[in-house]
Design a protein around this motif. Sequence first.
Motif, PDB file in Angstrom:
ATOM      1  N   ASN A  41      34.175  55.820  43.172  1.00 56.06           N
ATOM      2  CA  ASN A  41      34.809  55.233  44.258  1.00 56.06           C
ATOM      3  C   ASN A  41      35.003  53.770  44.315  1.00 56.06           C
ATOM      4  N   GLN A  75      37.002  52.341  41.544  1.00 60.96           N
ATOM      5  CA  GLN A  75      38.283  52.858  41.493  1.00 60.96           C
ATOM      6  C   GLN A  75      39.017  51.754  42.828  1.00 60.96           C
ATOM      7  N   GLN A  76      38.299  51.594  43.443  1.00 60.51           N
ATOM      8  CA  GLN A  76      38.601  50.547  44.915  1.00 60.51           C
ATOM      9  C   GLN A  76      39.091  49.049  43.934  1.00 60.51           C
ATOM     10  N   LYS A  77      37.885  48.785  43.165  1.00 60.56           N
ATOM     11  CA  LYS A  77      37.979  47.385  42.521  1.00 60.56           C
ATOM     12  C   LYS A  77      39.188  47.342  41.773  1.00 60.56           C
ATOM     13  N   MET A  78      39.462  48.337  40.941  1.00 63.68           N
ATOM     14  CA  MET A  78      40.794  48.496  40.337  1.00 63.68           C
ATOM     15  C   MET A  78      42.037  48.431  41.029  1.00 63.68           C
ATOM     16  N   ALA A  79      42.113  49.184  42.057  1.00 60.78           N
ATOM     17  CA  ALA A  79      43.119  49.151  43.050  1.00 60.78           C
ATOM     18  C   ALA A  79      43.307  47.807  43.618  1.00 60.78           C
ATOM     19  N   GLY A  80      42.337  46.836  43.633  1.00 56.53           N
ATOM     20  CA  GLY A  80      42.091  45.408  44.478  1.00 56.53           C
ATOM     21  C   GLY A  80      42.876  44.524  43.365  1.00 56.53           C
ATOM     22  N   GLY A  81      43.079  45.084  41.871  1.00 59.75           N
ATOM     23  CA  GLY A  81      43.458  44.198  40.996  1.00 59.75           C
ATOM     24  C   GLY A  81      42.368  43.787  40.010  1.00 59.75           C
ATOM     25  N   GLU A  82      41.120  44.119  40.369  1.00 60.28           N
ATOM     26  CA  GLU A  82      39.826  43.695  39.680  1.00 60.28           C
ATOM     27  C   GLU A  82      39.445  44.510  38.781  1.00 60.28           C
TER      28      GLU A  82
END
Length: 111
Positions: A48, A51-58
């Motif tokens: 998670n 995934q949150q980092k990736m969703a934030g563009g990171e």
Amino acid sequence: MNVHDKAYELAKAIKESSEYKDMKEFRSIIDGDASSKSMLEDFRNRQNELQQKMAGGEMPPQEHMEQLQKQYEELARNPRINQLFDAERRLSIVLEDVQRIIAEPLQAMLK
């Protein structure tokens, strides 16, 4: 025909499906095994976070992605967790099919 009534019927059908029941059963088995439950929770938390980092563009470092993959492979060697992963995949396929079917009228309208 009431769309909301049909949605509740669909939710009931999903809960009655073998895919859902299998996933629920394997989850219950894992919840009864403190070691397996702890390992799975740790994996889910790390998953998670990435995934949150990736969703934030990171984009997470490759090292973190590789660590998560290794952790997944280790978990998959646990028969109970592997059964859960398989049940989750099967339910996911059902839900993806339902999503595709529901989206068909909208796609047809956009063409």
